[in-house]
Scaffold this active site. Structure first.
Site, mmCIF file in Angstrom:
data_model
loop_
_atom_site.group_PDB
_atom_site.id
_atom_site.type_symbol
_atom_site.label_atom_id
_atom_site.label_comp_id
_atom_site.label_asym_id
_atom_site.label_seq_id
_atom_site.Cartn_x
_atom_site.Cartn_y
_atom_site.Cartn_z
ATOM 1 N N GLU A 355 -5.187 -9.528 -4.714
ATOM 2 C CA GLU A 355 -4.878 -8.109 -4.526
ATOM 3 C C GLU A 355 -4.703 -7.830 -3.039
ATOM 4 O O GLU A 355 -5.492 -8.303 -2.206
ATOM 5 C CB GLU A 355 -5.993 -7.232 -5.089
ATOM 6 C CG GLU A 355 -5.791 -5.735 -4.856
ATOM 7 C CD GLU A 355 -6.903 -4.870 -5.437
ATOM 8 O OE1 GLU A 355 -7.509 -5.313 -6.440
ATOM 9 O OE2 GLU A 355 -7.176 -3.778 -4.899
ATOM 10 N N GLU A 360 -5.427 2.640 1.352
ATOM 11 C CA GLU A 360 -6.298 3.419 0.481
ATOM 12 C C GLU A 360 -6.993 4.476 1.338
ATOM 13 O O GLU A 360 -7.293 4.247 2.507
ATOM 14 C CB GLU A 360 -7.357 2.537 -0.189
ATOM 15 C CG GLU A 360 -6.811 1.542 -1.187
ATOM 16 C CD GLU A 360 -7.918 0.755 -1.845
ATOM 17 O OE1 GLU A 360 -8.194 1.000 -3.036
ATOM 18 O OE2 GLU A 360 -8.505 -0.109 -1.176
#
Length: 479
Positions: A355, A360
């Protein structure tokens, strides 16, 4: 490596001839991609009303096993235009809370002499009448015939809870006062209406029907809408004559020897009297973890067969520059993200598939983070970094370009061309396996709640909250 080159972008090679104008007047930021990058795929979100199905898949639900996508997230992902659409040259991902529409479902403090949108219905008793009281409205009094179905008192149809969702918990509350004789009682029912079909009826009184008293009593119940709710909901309160024990003797009944309790000796009185006032009626969607009250959207470019001729939709790539120009929302519990997952995730579960979190935003409105996840360095142990805006700026004020340059031996993360972290493969190998040797796909989503973020403040978090994406562009290094 996938070479599916889009026609959405005018140049195949970015030349070092000056800064690239982002073409959006909402920001003064101008970002100049390095000259050595060749565009392989982009979406400028400048046509249509929804994300292109040839590139994007809209994911729905609460994730595998309804687990909140592995993070205990609160939101239900949907494909509704309210949650995901293309508008004004941007992809709009909108987190919605039905809890913000409670005022549409409340009837409290009735005006004296009116029923304020409520309907009086007397289907059984011919002498049904609505009267008022100086303080409260909604009085019904009269006789109910023995053995008849419950006599509707008053009801409100099509109560607006915003967008009524299936399988959503709803709190129903009201206050009752009155009197009853000869087995008279009140039943409250909550109906989930389906267009073109019969409503799904739920008796909300878990403790059984109510016998009114001469003091105001407040009641509150939690019910759940049905699997298919398309016509709104209705709350209705009914009066009825309940059965009486043998020997009790209702009007016209024989309470003597033989034990006949009412008409015909079947335990029912011939009639009963119910006088009821009610008020402070509220119907509020429940607001919590995975109860359908909070919705949002999540889209991805994972490759899939999209027709019978083995045509491939979506896009995946190994190595390259991945960037998106995004304006973030602000609010407690909001979790916007621009990230990537290994295209082999169906065969190699996370974190083995790898990932890459390009951006974010967890808690602070002026801070974003990036991370790599893999075997030995996933979740809270991921290899992560943070970038902060200067002074009093926050990411909700303007668009910013978030990018990662992925090379065979390193990752370089940047915001508006400011590099803030380089992660070499040697650092990753010191923590676990290097799993970034295959194609990855892109994801964009706006989560609400979950393990790394605080719970949303349902009284203070502003909904709808919108994540605006001006474009997504993917490059490879020029040969």
């Amino acid at each position: 490596m996938n070479r599916n080159v889009t026609t959405l972008y005018a140049l195949a090679v970015i030349l070092a001839v000056g800064p690239l104008d982002t073409g959006c007047e909402s920001s003064n930021e101008i970002v100049e991609p390095p000259a050595q990058w060749v565009l392989t795929r982009s979406d400028e979100f400048d046509s249509g009303t929804s994300p292109s199905f040839e590139l994007w898949t809209i994911e729905t639900g609460y994730g595998p096993d309804d687990s909140g996508w592995g993070n205990n997230e609160w939101q239900l992902y949907t494909d509704r235009p309210e949650n995901v659409r293309v508008e004004g040259g941007n992809l709009v991902i909108s987190a919605q809370s039905e809890c913000r529409r409670v005022e549409l479902a409340k009837n409290g403090g009735f005006e004296t002499g009116t029923l304020d949108g409520w309907t009086l219905s007397c289907e059984v008793n011919e002498t049904c009448a609505a009267t008022t009281d100086e303080a409260r409205t909604g009085d019904w009094s009269g006789n109910v015939a023995a053995g008849a179905e419950a006599n509707p008192l008053i009801k409100q149809e099509g109560i607006g809870i915003g967008i009524v969702l299936p399988n959503t918990k709803v709190t129903v509350g009201f206050a009752l006062k009155g009197s009853a004789t000869d087995g008279g009682q009140v039943v409250a029912e909550f109906l989930s209406e389906v267009d073109g079909g019969d409503p799904s009826k739920t008796e909300i009184l878990s403790g059984g029907p109510l016998v009114p008293s001469d003091e105001w009593v407040n009641y509150s119940y939690t019910v759940t809408t049905g699997d298919d709710v398309s016509g709104g909901v209705t709350l209705q309160l009914k009066t009825e004559c309940r059965e009486v024990e043998n020997g009790a003797g209702g009007a016209g009944g024989n309470g003597g020897a033989g034990g006949n309790g009412g008409a015909g000796g079947n335990g029912e009185p011939e009639s009963c009297t119910v006088n009821v006032y009610f008020d402070d009626v509220t119907i509020e969607p429940s607001c919590g973890e995975r109860d359908g009250s909070i919705t949002s959207a999540r889209i991805k470019t994972q490759v899939y067969d999209c027709d019978g001729d083995d045509k491939k939709c979506g896009f995946e790539q190994e190595n390259g520059r991945f960037e998106a120009r995004i304006k973030l929302p602000e609010g407690r519990g909001l979790w916007p993200a621009f990230w990537m997952l290994g295209g082999n995730i169906d065969e190699v579960p996370w974190p083995g598939c790898g990932e890459i979190d390009v951006m974010e935003n967890f808690v602070l409105p002026e801070v974003v983070s990036s991370a790599l996840h893999g075997p030995g360095y996933s979740g809270a142990e991921a290899i992560s970094s943070e970038f902060s805006l200067p002074d009093d700026e926050i990411f909700a004020d303007d668009f910013h370009v978030f990018a990662v340059e992925w090379d065979p031996g390193r990752f370089t993360f940047s915001v508006d061309s400011q590099v803030y972290r380089i992660i070499p493969s040697s650092e990753v190998s010191g923590r676990g396996d290097w799993v970034f040797d295959h194609e990855f796909f892109v994801l964009l989503n706006l989560a609400v709640g979950g393990n790394p973020v605080p719970d949303p403040d349902l009284s203070g978090t502003s909904f709808p909250a919108e994540m605006l994406v001006d474009y997504v562009r993917i490059f490879e290094r020029a040969q």
